[in-house]
Design a protein around this motif. Structure first.
Motif, PDB file in Angstrom:
ATOM      1  N   THR A 175       0.824  -1.212   0.000  1.00  0.00           N
ATOM      2  CA  THR A 175       0.000   0.000   0.000  1.00  0.00           C
ATOM      3  C   THR A 175       0.858   1.262   0.000  1.00  0.00           C
ATOM      4  O   THR A 175       0.409   2.313  -0.478  1.00  0.00           O
ATOM      5  CB  THR A 175      -0.943   0.027   1.216  1.00  0.00           C
ATOM      6  N   TYR A 176       2.086   1.192   0.520  1.00  0.00           N
ATOM      7  CA  TYR A 176       2.956   2.364   0.510  1.00  0.00           C
ATOM      8  C   TYR A 176       3.368   2.720  -0.919  1.00  0.00           C
ATOM      9  O   TYR A 176       3.550   3.898  -1.242  1.00  0.00           O
ATOM     10  CB  TYR A 176       4.192   2.120   1.372  1.00  0.00           C
ATOM     11  N   PHE A 177       3.528   1.711  -1.767  1.00  0.00           N
ATOM     12  CA  PHE A 177       3.838   1.974  -3.169  1.00  0.00           C
ATOM     13  C   PHE A 177       2.644   2.610  -3.873  1.00  0.00           C
ATOM     14  O   PHE A 177       2.818   3.474  -4.743  1.00  0.00           O
ATOM     15  CB  PHE A 177       4.254   0.679  -3.869  1.00  0.00           C
ATOM     16  N   ILE A 178       1.438   2.189  -3.492  1.00  0.00           N
ATOM     17  CA  ILE A 178       0.238   2.787  -4.077  1.00  0.00           C
ATOM     18  C   ILE A 178       0.137   4.255  -3.679  1.00  0.00           C
ATOM     19  O   ILE A 178      -0.153   5.125  -4.506  1.00  0.00           O
ATOM     20  CB  ILE A 178      -1.019   2.021  -3.624  1.00  0.00           C
ATOM     21  N   ARG A 179       0.376   4.554  -2.397  1.00  0.00           N
ATOM     22  CA  ARG A 179       0.342   5.939  -1.931  1.00  0.00           C
ATOM     23  C   ARG A 179       1.379   6.781  -2.658  1.00  0.00           C
ATOM     24  O   ARG A 179       1.107   7.920  -3.055  1.00  0.00           O
ATOM     25  CB  ARG A 179       0.610   5.996  -0.427  1.00  0.00           C
ATOM     26  N   CYS A 180       2.567   6.220  -2.809  1.00  0.00           N
ATOM     27  CA  CYS A 180       3.639   6.965  -3.464  1.00  0.00           C
ATOM     28  C   CYS A 180       3.280   7.233  -4.924  1.00  0.00           C
ATOM     29  O   CYS A 180       3.500   8.340  -5.426  1.00  0.00           O
ATOM     30  CB  CYS A 180       4.947   6.180  -3.372  1.00  0.00           C
ATOM     31  N   TYR A 181       2.715   6.239  -5.590  1.00  0.00           N
ATOM     32  CA  TYR A 181       2.363   6.438  -6.996  1.00  0.00           C
ATOM     33  C   TYR A 181       1.262   7.484  -7.146  1.00  0.00           C
ATOM     34  O   TYR A 181       1.228   8.211  -8.145  1.00  0.00           O
ATOM     35  CB  TYR A 181       1.920   5.119  -7.630  1.00  0.00           C
TER      36      TYR A 181
END
Length: 318
Positions: free
Chosen positions: A64-70
């Motif tokens: 989910t951190y990658f989703i937030r970053c994207y």
């Protein structure tokens, strides 16, 4: 020679300041967890839950951190193009500070980090952060609402109401122009530039807004589903109460009374949310819920630390 050495050390600190901040935050977390619970005790609790469920949940939470970053990468394409991994490190530092500091003080780090690392004006990044937090809150309620629908007698009506709530931000977006025009007509001319920066931090068109909205829904749906699954795996019942517990824990982290690292407040939020959604507040069921809420909170902390370590490992040297 001393002057040259001081200048070299100063330049090294400037180049690696994000890494140093990240490592410091991770070290503080490790010491804090050891002081409160002790790592051996935590490892024994995780072994009782099961290695496979814990690692699976941890991997999904880190994802989910990658989703937030994207979402931010897509929101500021000109400033962040080709620098996704650096942005990932920025978002992880912001996330850690948000968890660690009380009264949501960690939120102030986002506009400061975006200005120092990507030259985004404070007003623009602040308005973008405010919009994202509003979308976060909406998506969090929408994800937790799945638990209510599952417990509803009329599933068709439940899913219909849930769907209407899910798409409601799209209707509000089209009121943006009218709202900004109303404010502009009443602001002094000297504040016109500030309003322009604030407007620049809002989606320029419906396509940008929809992409941010969809990524927000994906992020929180995943996180709430993972937390609900963890609580259910640990014996919390019914399933709707697990979704309520996930909602309560996350809501506790946005309240002004949020404790550093969520110690006490996050597990209490999970417990209160689960009871509100039908969990038993008596006897052994309540004891099970209390221990499960602590373990779920520890999983959130570990995922934040793991995400930060991963962002440091992936971030290229500059």
């Amino acid at each position: 020679m001393n002057a040259e050495g001081d200048a070299s050390r100063g330049a090294w600190l400037v180049r690696n300041r994000m890494t140093l901040v990240s490592l410091l935050a991770v070290a503080v977390y490790a010491i804090f967890v050891q002081w409160i619970w002790g790592w051996p005790t935590l490892f024994r609790q995780w072994l009782e839950i099961g290695i496979v469920p814990v690692l699976s949940a941890l991997a999904l939470l880190v994802a989910t951190y990658f989703i937030r970053c994207y979402r931010i990468y897509d929101y500021f394409p000109k400033e962040t193009r080709g620098r996704f991994l650096q942005l990932l490190r920025v978002t992880q530092v912001h996330n850690l500070l948000n968890i660690m500091l009380p009264f949501r003080a960690g939120e102030t780090s986002f506009p400061l980090l975006m200005r120092s690392e990507f030259a985004v004006p404070l007003a623009r990044s602040t308005s973008a952060l405010l919009l994202m937090r509003m979308l976060d809150l909406h998506a969090l309620f929408a994800a937790a609402g799945v638990g209510l629908v599952l417990e509803h007698d009329d599933l068709r009506l439940g899913w219909l109401l849930w769907g209407m709530f899910l798409v409601s931000p799209l209707l509000l977006f089209f009121l943006k122009g009218s709202a900004l025009g109303f404010v502009e007509r009443r602001l002094p001319e000297k504040l016109g530039k500030l309003l322009e920066d604030i407007e620049a931090g809002l989606p320029a068109n419906a396509v940008v807004f929809v992409r941010a909205w969809l990524m927000t829904v994906l992020n929180w749906s995943t996180k709430v589903a993972v937390l609900a699954w963890v609580l259910f795996t640990m014996g919390v019942a019914p399933l709707g109460a697990c979704f309520g517990g996930a909602l309560g824990g996350e809501l506790s982290s946005v309240l002004p009374v949020h404790a550093p690292a969520g110690v006490g407040t996050y597990p209490a939020g999970i417990t209160a949310g689960a009871i509100s959604f039908g969990a038993s507040a008596k006897g052994g069921a309540f004891d099970l819920l209390a221990s499960a809420s602590v373990n779920a909170h520890l999983l959130i902390i570990v995922s934040a630390v793991a995400g930060t370590l991963l962002s440091i490992a992936l971030s290229p040297r500059r």
